[in-house]
Scaffold this active site. Structure first.
Site, short mmCIF file in Angstrom:
data_model
loop_
_atom_site.label_atom_id
_atom_site.label_comp_id
_atom_site.label_asym_id
_atom_site.label_seq_id
_atom_site.Cartn_x
_atom_site.Cartn_y
_atom_site.Cartn_z
N CYS B 10 0.85 -1.19 0.00
CA CYS B 10 0.00 0.00 0.00
C CYS B 10 0.89 1.25 0.00
O CYS B 10 2.12 1.16 0.01
CB CYS B 10 -0.93 0.01 1.21
SG CYS B 10 -0.04 0.13 2.77
N CYS B 13 3.66 1.49 2.58
CA CYS B 13 4.84 0.67 2.33
C CYS B 13 5.78 1.38 1.35
O CYS B 13 6.99 1.34 1.49
CB CYS B 13 4.44 -0.69 1.76
SG CYS B 13 3.12 -1.49 2.69
#
Lengths: 317, 77
Positions: B10, B13
């Site tokens: 996502c 990250c």
């Protein structure tokens, strides 16, 4: 004070007509954007300080080995403050199940997290007072507790993807104790600033729609469409809300404007809860660990619960 | 030094990855960065929230995005 400052800016400095629809809409827009951003900073910062003391690893420890119903209640309570970005849904779920927390309690947590949104709670309190905020939190908690108990009773363990039970979770280390308060505040500040920046477009859009409704929507139109006596408005509000997946902070200004124009509180709240709690991205992520019937049960329970909350509010207020 | 970034890919990250790469560049150290997206492997580190930063097998940060400075401090030791 804020309202006076905004009035001065809009009507005196910019010279907009006080009685015009446009002036009213612009006033609503500026007033609300500034107010919501300020409130968001206060709310997100405070919640983050609380969160830094309650990392998910610690919650897992506290929930493991608890009596079934105590577990449901605790899990629902934790669901309010715990960070639950949809990408963490899967590791959280696996970690809970692996450590022996019953499926029911795990779902109490999964339901409470999106249904009771702390930003929505803070904004509701500010706009509509403590009573409404409390009804919101109590009904959300009841939904999470009973939803979890029902799922626990149904014995749906076989509907969890098999690989979940085979995963060995490594020993987790709790780092919460090592943080100093200064570090916690700094982290919370960085997080708050980042999050407000990220959701700012939603807020501006939400307030924009709210300002439009406030300035232009004719009162009797909305009241006619969404009256308390029409039993279909609550489910309809939920249906409209689901595909509009957005942020609570962006939805509140719309809710405020709708209520001002005579839409019943419960209908407007059901709309907000549907927007924030029933999200397609989360469903896709959870599909990794839940088989379709369990996923459908989860979303079914949340949907019914939101509709119920809508009717409850319409009855009480 | 072996650095692992745990996450499902996502936005958070990606931000962690950017910060880590910047920290490594600033320190001028030789480090191998690996992104771990496999949920079974992520779970083997005992974390419940992503993204997480693992240095030489030890979880340093999980569930939040550390700043470039914080990562630099973590890597210096």
């Amino acid at each position: 004070m804020w309202q006076n400052a905004v009035n001065w800016l809009i009507y005196d400095l910019l010279g907009l007509d006080k009685s015009s629809l446009f002036g009213g809409a612009v006033n609503f827009f500026i007033y609300d954007v500034v107010k919501i951003i300020f409130l968001l900073f206060v709310i997100i910062f405070s919640v983050n300080i609380i969160r830094s003391f309650l990392p998910p690893e610690k919650i897992k420890e506290m929930l493991a080995g608890k009596n079934k119903y105590v577990g449901n209640v605790l899990a629902a309570l934790f669901g309010i403050v715990t960070p639950f970005c949809s990408c963490s849904a899967v590791p959280l779920f696996i970690g809970f199940v692996e450590s022996g927390i019953p499926l029911g309690a795990t779902f109490s947590f999964l339901i409470a997290s999106p249904v009771i949104n702390e930003i929505a709670l803070g904004l509701l309190w500010n706009y509509f007072g403590l009573k409404i905020a409390l009804i919101y939190i109590v009904s959300g908690l009841l939904i999470a507790i009973f939803g979890g108990v029902v799922i626990g009773k149904l014995g749906l363990e076989d509907w969890v993807e098999d690989f979940v039970y085979q995963i060995k979770v490594g020993k987790s280390v709790s780092r919460a104790a090592k943080l100093t308060f200064k570090k916690r505040s700094k982290d919370a500040w960085i997080y708050t600033f980042g999050l407000v920046k990220k959701i700012l477009p939603y807020i501006v859009l939400g307030v924009g729609v709210g300002a439009f409704i406030h300035g232009y929507a004719p009162e009797d139109l909305l009241v006619r469409i969404a009256s308390k006596s029409n039993p279909f408005t609550v489910p309809a509000a939920v249906l409209i809300g689901v595909p509009l997946y957005s942020n609570a902070a962006g939805t509140i200004p719309i809710v405020v404007a709708l209520i001002e124009k005579g839409v019943p509180m419960g209908t407007a709240l059901a709309f907000m809860m549907a927007v924030t709690a029933l999200s397609l991205p989360e469903m896709i992520i959870l599909r990794k660990v839940l088989k379709k019937p369990l996923l459908a049960t989860f979303f079914g329970i949340v949907t019914i619960a939101i509709i119920f909350t809508g009717y409850l509010f319409n009855m009480l207020i | 030094m072996e650095i692992k970034l745990l996450g499902t890919g996502c936005l958070n990250c990606k931000k962690l990855e950017a910060n880590t790469v910047e920290a490594i560049t600033k320190l001028g150290i030789d480090a191998e960065v690996e992104k771990v997206t496999d949920i079974v492997e992520i779970m083997s580190y005992g974390i419940l929230s992503v993204p997480a930063l693992v240095v030489d097998g030890e979880v340093k940060v999980s569930g939040r995005i550390p700043s470039v400075n914080e990562i630099m401090n973590l890597l210096k030791v």
